[in-house]
Enzyme design. Sequence first.
Site, PDB file in Angstrom:
ATOM      1  N   CYS A  41      24.761  36.944 151.972  1.00 54.43           N
ATOM      2  CA  CYS A  41      23.679  37.315 151.034  1.00 54.43           C
ATOM      3  C   CYS A  41      22.838  36.114 150.599  1.00 54.43           C
ATOM      4  O   CYS A  41      21.770  36.286 150.021  1.00 54.43           O
ATOM      5  CB  CYS A  41      24.256  38.016 149.816  1.00 54.43           C
ATOM      6  SG  CYS A  41      25.371  39.349 150.257  1.00 54.43           S
ATOM      7  N   HIS A  91      19.394  37.833 144.377  1.00 55.17           N
ATOM      8  CA  HIS A  91      20.007  38.766 145.322  1.00 55.17           C
ATOM      9  C   HIS A  91      20.404  40.025 144.552  1.00 55.17           C
ATOM     10  O   HIS A  91      21.016  39.948 143.478  1.00 55.17           O
ATOM     11  CB  HIS A  91      21.237  38.106 145.964  1.00 55.17           C
ATOM     12  CG  HIS A  91      22.109  39.085 146.670  1.00 55.17           C
ATOM     13  ND1 HIS A  91      21.612  40.019 147.553  1.00 55.17           N
ATOM     14  CD2 HIS A  91      23.452  39.294 146.614  1.00 55.17           C
ATOM     15  CE1 HIS A  91      22.608  40.755 148.012  1.00 55.17           C
ATOM     16  NE2 HIS A  91      23.734  40.345 147.446  1.00 55.17           N
ATOM     17  N   ASN A 135      22.280  47.202 147.831  1.00 50.09           N
ATOM     18  CA  ASN A 135      22.488  45.794 148.169  1.00 50.09           C
ATOM     19  C   ASN A 135      22.257  45.604 149.673  1.00 50.09           C
ATOM     20  O   ASN A 135      23.012  46.131 150.478  1.00 50.09           O
ATOM     21  CB  ASN A 135      23.929  45.436 147.768  1.00 50.09           C
ATOM     22  CG  ASN A 135      24.338  44.027 148.162  1.00 50.09           C
ATOM     23  OD1 ASN A 135      23.682  43.368 148.957  1.00 50.09           O
ATOM     24  ND2 ASN A 135      25.442  43.576 147.618  1.00 50.09           N
TER      25      ASN A 135
HETATM   26  N1  ACO Z   1      33.562  56.008 142.777  1.00 52.62           N
HETATM   27  C1  ACO Z   1      34.462  56.350 141.859  1.00 52.62           C
HETATM   28  N2  ACO Z   1      35.502  55.579 141.528  1.00 52.62           N
HETATM   29  C2  ACO Z   1      35.619  54.405 142.162  1.00 52.62           C
HETATM   30  C3  ACO Z   1      34.725  53.985 143.145  1.00 52.62           C
HETATM   31  C4  ACO Z   1      33.654  54.841 143.441  1.00 52.62           C
HETATM   32  N3  ACO Z   1      32.718  54.538 144.360  1.00 52.62           N
HETATM   33  N4  ACO Z   1      35.110  52.771 143.584  1.00 52.62           N
HETATM   34  C5  ACO Z   1      36.211  52.440 142.915  1.00 52.62           C
HETATM   35  N5  ACO Z   1      36.532  53.421 142.063  1.00 52.62           N
HETATM   36  C6  ACO Z   1      37.652  53.486 141.135  1.00 52.62           C
HETATM   37  C7  ACO Z   1      38.810  52.641 141.582  1.00 52.62           C
HETATM   38  O1  ACO Z   1      39.616  53.356 142.481  1.00 52.62           O
HETATM   39  C8  ACO Z   1      39.501  52.382 140.283  1.00 52.62           C
HETATM   40  O2  ACO Z   1      40.248  53.505 139.933  1.00 52.62           O
HETATM   41  P1  ACO Z   1      41.691  53.318 139.218  1.00 52.62           P
HETATM   42  O3  ACO Z   1      41.391  52.627 137.926  1.00 52.62           O
HETATM   43  O4  ACO Z   1      42.152  54.729 139.077  1.00 52.62           O
HETATM   44  O5  ACO Z   1      42.477  52.479 140.175  1.00 52.62           O
HETATM   45  C9  ACO Z   1      38.359  52.272 139.286  1.00 52.62           C
HETATM   46  O6  ACO Z   1      37.234  52.909 139.908  1.00 52.62           O
HETATM   47  C10 ACO Z   1      37.992  50.861 138.960  1.00 52.62           C
HETATM   48  O7  ACO Z   1      37.913  50.133 140.197  1.00 52.62           O
HETATM   49  P2  ACO Z   1      37.547  48.647 140.240  1.00 52.62           P
HETATM   50  O8  ACO Z   1      37.456  48.150 141.656  1.00 52.62           O
HETATM   51  O9  ACO Z   1      38.418  47.915 139.280  1.00 52.62           O
HETATM   52  O10 ACO Z   1      36.070  48.771 139.693  1.00 52.62           O
HETATM   53  P3  ACO Z   1      35.223  47.693 138.987  1.00 52.62           P
HETATM   54  O11 ACO Z   1      34.993  48.098 137.599  1.00 52.62           O
HETATM   55  O12 ACO Z   1      35.734  46.323 139.284  1.00 52.62           O
HETATM   56  O13 ACO Z   1      33.875  47.912 139.789  1.00 52.62           O
HETATM   57  C11 ACO Z   1      32.590  46.827 141.491  1.00 52.62           C
HETATM   58  C12 ACO Z   1      33.784  47.703 141.206  1.00 52.62           C
HETATM   59  C13 ACO Z   1      31.346  47.594 141.064  1.00 52.62           C
HETATM   60  C14 ACO Z   1      32.496  46.571 142.990  1.00 52.62           C
HETATM   61  C15 ACO Z   1      32.776  45.533 140.697  1.00 52.62           C
HETATM   62  O14 ACO Z   1      33.975  44.900 141.039  1.00 52.62           O
HETATM   63  C16 ACO Z   1      31.666  44.609 140.864  1.00 52.62           C
HETATM   64  O15 ACO Z   1      30.633  44.770 140.277  1.00 52.62           O
HETATM   65  N6  ACO Z   1      31.901  43.580 141.695  1.00 52.62           N
HETATM   66  C17 ACO Z   1      30.889  42.645 142.062  1.00 52.62           C
HETATM   67  C18 ACO Z   1      30.842  42.600 143.514  1.00 52.62           C
HETATM   68  C19 ACO Z   1      29.615  43.199 144.088  1.00 52.62           C
HETATM   69  O16 ACO Z   1      28.708  43.698 143.479  1.00 52.62           O
HETATM   70  N7  ACO Z   1      29.596  43.072 145.394  1.00 52.62           N
HETATM   71  C20 ACO Z   1      28.500  43.464 146.148  1.00 52.62           C
HETATM   72  C21 ACO Z   1      28.638  42.931 147.521  1.00 52.62           C
HETATM   73  S1  ACO Z   1      28.908  41.244 147.571  1.00 52.62           S
HETATM   74  C22 ACO Z   1      27.465  40.481 147.295  1.00 52.62           C
HETATM   75  O17 ACO Z   1      26.417  41.029 147.492  1.00 52.62           O
HETATM   76  C23 ACO Z   1      27.498  39.119 146.812  1.00 52.62           C
END
Ligand code: ACO
Length: 326
Positions: free
Chosen positions: A111, A253, A283
């Site tokens: 990215c 980004h 993204n």
């Molecule tokens: N829909 C519904 N529920 C979901 C989904 C979904 N698409 N994905 C995960 N869940 C659930 C999980 O199973 C989990 O359930 P549980 O608590 O019963 O186990 C719950 O939601 C929380 O999951 P987490 O992975 O802990 O969710 P989090 O709050 O961390 O959010 C996210 C995930 C949005 C990816 C977050 O970690 C984040 O913002 N990370 C930053 C990374 C990012 O944006 N990467 C993009 C690509 S990399 C880049 O471009 C640099």
Amino acid sequence: MRMKIIGTGSALPRTRVDNGQMAEWVDTTDAWIRERTGIGERRLSTGETVVSLGTEACLKALEQAGIGAEEVDLILLATCTPEYLFPCGACQIQAAIGAVHAAAYDINAACSGFVFGLNAAQAYIRAGVYRRILVVGSEVLSKVADWSDRSTCVLFGDGAGAVLAQAREDGESRMLSSIQGADGTKGMVLNCRSRMMMNPLFQENPEEADTMYLTMDGREVYCFAVRQVAVCIAQVLEKAGLTPEEVGLFILHQANVRIIEAVARNLGVDIGRFPMNLERVGNMSSASIPVLLDELNREGRLHRGDRIVLSGFGGGLTYGACVLVW
Ligand code: ACO
């Protein structure tokens, strides 16, 4: 010699996929995706490629600049989803647009790739090596996404953006400062093995990879991005002798609305100066910044003399930023 961006272009696949459609494929909801990421819909390739999208974006940038493809000296394609190991996508774009005098190669910094490419273009121009450079970010992430993993597949979209950078001896437009870095020790928090590399002469039973598709530790990526991007922007502004108040727009980004909001908070800058398009396109990795830049340019929101910060961050892990006078 100064670098001036004289044309921008972008291209998106025809097919729109909203969160409702996504919920038919994986166990998710529109509310979850919007709340955690800010994404409402994305474009997905149903045939478009890194090369076809990149080609369209380049042709639009050239058209806007009023420059013929044969006048381009170099094509730098930032991509982490190339169709082939070789020939590289940049060479395929060179052939498609008829840039017969251009050298061409790919950059894989995930990215951060477009910002790394623009920083490289600035260095070439400043050193007098090349005069006209197409810097392209093009990705078809839908082909490496794990469509059985709801935590990652909902995040990504496909698309391409390009800029034409030109050497100028006068005028205000230029790059004031740049910075880039990497932390390879954390590389596996965001990875995609993609294809098995092994020599069948010596490896009869290759070690099976868990998956060939993209995997991510979302929390690690979130923490890295929020911390590193704010530091990186503060450093690149210091290098340019500017304060955040002296910058018009911060074009980051488009990973996730929560990351962008946290960076804005850390820098003490109003979120209104961080334009976003991820609600509509998701993204797009290295294509995120040049697509947003092109949209802002065509909407007339970039004015000559404006100070703009670009910042990319992602797989590698990599991060980078630059300050432009538009
Ligand atoms: N829909 C519904 N529920 C979901 C989904 C979904 N698409 N994905 C995960 N869940 C659930 C999980 O199973 C989990 O359930 P549980 O608590 O019963 O186990 C719950 O939601 C929380 O999951 P987490 O992975 O802990 O969710 P989090 O709050 O961390 O959010 C996210 C995930 C949005 C990816 C977050 O970690 C984040 O913002 N990370 C930053 C990374 C990012 O944006 N990467 C993009 C690509 S990399 C880049 O471009 C640099």
